[in-house]
Design a protein around this motif. Structure first.
Motif, short mmCIF file in Angstrom:
data_model
loop_
_atom_site.label_atom_id
_atom_site.label_comp_id
_atom_site.label_asym_id
_atom_site.label_seq_id
_atom_site.Cartn_x
_atom_site.Cartn_y
_atom_site.Cartn_z
N VAL A 44 0.85 -1.20 0.00
CA VAL A 44 0.00 0.00 0.00
C VAL A 44 0.89 1.25 0.00
CG1 VAL A 44 -1.68 1.32 1.33
CG2 VAL A 44 -1.93 -1.15 1.12
N ARG A 45 0.56 2.17 -0.85
CA ARG A 45 1.41 3.36 -1.07
C ARG A 45 1.05 4.48 -0.11
NH1 ARG A 45 3.51 5.39 -6.12
NH2 ARG A 45 4.97 7.06 -5.61
N LEU A 47 0.93 8.28 0.12
CA LEU A 47 0.88 9.34 -0.88
C LEU A 47 1.41 10.67 -0.35
CD1 LEU A 47 -2.64 8.59 -2.41
CD2 LEU A 47 -0.40 7.83 -3.23
N GLU A 63 -2.92 5.28 -0.15
CA GLU A 63 -3.60 4.75 -1.33
C GLU A 63 -4.92 4.09 -0.89
OE1 GLU A 63 -2.72 1.28 -4.68
OE2 GLU A 63 -1.37 1.57 -2.98
N TYR A 64 -5.98 4.35 -1.64
CA TYR A 64 -7.29 3.77 -1.32
C TYR A 64 -7.47 2.46 -2.08
CZ TYR A 64 -12.32 3.07 -1.03
OH TYR A 64 -13.56 2.52 -0.82
N THR A 118 -7.50 -4.89 -3.98
CA THR A 118 -7.79 -3.78 -4.86
C THR A 118 -9.29 -3.82 -5.20
OG1 THR A 118 -7.16 -5.17 -6.74
CG2 THR A 118 -5.48 -3.67 -5.86
#
Length: 303
Positions: A44-45, A47, A63-64, A118
């Motif tokens: 997971v990023r 941001l 990140e969503y 995702t």
């Protein structure tokens, strides 16, 4: 984010909020430092980070992932995933962990709740680095010959190895070496004994163990090591000293496991063999991620 940027935040040259951290804020700062290093499809990023000095808050913009966390059992503790879905999930986690370990990062809390789908349910990403640890020595070893580039190798947050000796993570997913004081010892071990050492190094192999526990959860809808009275003391003794047993069927599609040690010709052999290698109490015998990817018969799990 835009509202926070428009605020009239203090601009005087004082010590930044992140340099005056207490225990909770120290944990957040370390999580931020670790996540800034991660750029991978199965991680997971992070941001953006917003340091709101006016309200003394730190906001992490992530990140969503619309698919949410992995649901692995129903109210009756029955698995809700097919075996092939479990296979895909484990493949993604192995690839994500491989990247983290190369970066010198030990996650320390791999479990289904920290794996997110995702939106299209085609990929799983690892999240929640709140108790993760960065090992500079491991990063050097992974890169080879000291060829390593860090954002800031002198960051004291990332240089501090003291946290690795502290117990962290979710109790049912802790590796035996993390709770080694609960391991029974043989008072008169024989020469050449293969007994598990009472004290084993705490390394990236703890993530491999936790992946094995996670894989068991996905397949059977329950954890492999359980305490009847929900006592952590009893649970840790079970983890360190008892073996695990599979159900007769795995996954919601009810594929046969063939028991704890099925014959090589049985359809369940590959999965049971891999679980056995993941859940080795002796860290010297535990499978590595490289072996899980390329060694037969484990290769079949990742195809």
């Amino acid at each position: 984010m835009n509202m926070l940027r428009r605020r009239n935040l203090p601009t005087s040259p004082h010590t930044p909020l992140t340099d005056k951290l207490g225990s909770l804020e120290q944990k957040i700062r370390k999580e931020i430092a670790i996540m800034k290093k991660c750029r991978h499809g199965h991680i997971v990023r992070l941001l953006e980070v917003i340091d709101d000095k006016l309200n003394e808050r730190i906001y992490m913009v992530m990140e969503y992932l619309g698919g949410g966390e992995i649901k692995w059992r129903n109210d009756q503790n029955e698995p809700v995933l097919r075996v092939d879905q479990c296979r895909r999930i484990c493949r993604d986690v192995i690839l994500g962990l491989e990247y983290l370990h190369y970066q010198g990062i030990i996650h320390r809390d791999i479990k289904p709740a920290n794996l997110l789908w995702t939106a299209d349910r085609q990929m799983v990403k690892i999240t929640d680095f709140g108790v993760s640890h960065f090992s500079y020595a491991q990063r050097l070893a992974a890169a080879g010959r000291g060829q390593v580039a860090l954002d800031d190798p002198n960051d004291p947050i990332l240089q501090d190895d003291s946290d690795l000796s502290k117990r962290a993570g979710t109790p049912p997913f802790l590796a035996p070496e993390v709770i080694s004081e609960y391991t029974s010892t043989d008072p008169s071990p024989s020469i050449g004994s293969t007994a598990v050492p009472h004290r084993q190094p705490i390394t990236k192999a703890i993530d491999v163990w936790a992946l094995g526990v996670t894989m068991y959860c996905l397949l059977f809808g329950n954890i492999p090591f359980r305490a009847p009275d929900s006592s952590e003391y009893v649970l840790y003794n079970v983890i360190c000293n008892h073996d695990w047993e599979p159900n007769e069927m795995m996954g919601c599609d009810n594929e046969e496991t063939g028991g704890r040690y099925p014959p090589v010709t049985h359809d369940g052999y590959v999965v049971m063999h891999l679980l056995d290698r993941f859940l080795q109490k002796d860290v010297r015998k535990r499978i590595t991620l490289d072996e899980a990817k390329v060694n037969t018969p484990s290769l079949q799990l990742l195809t």
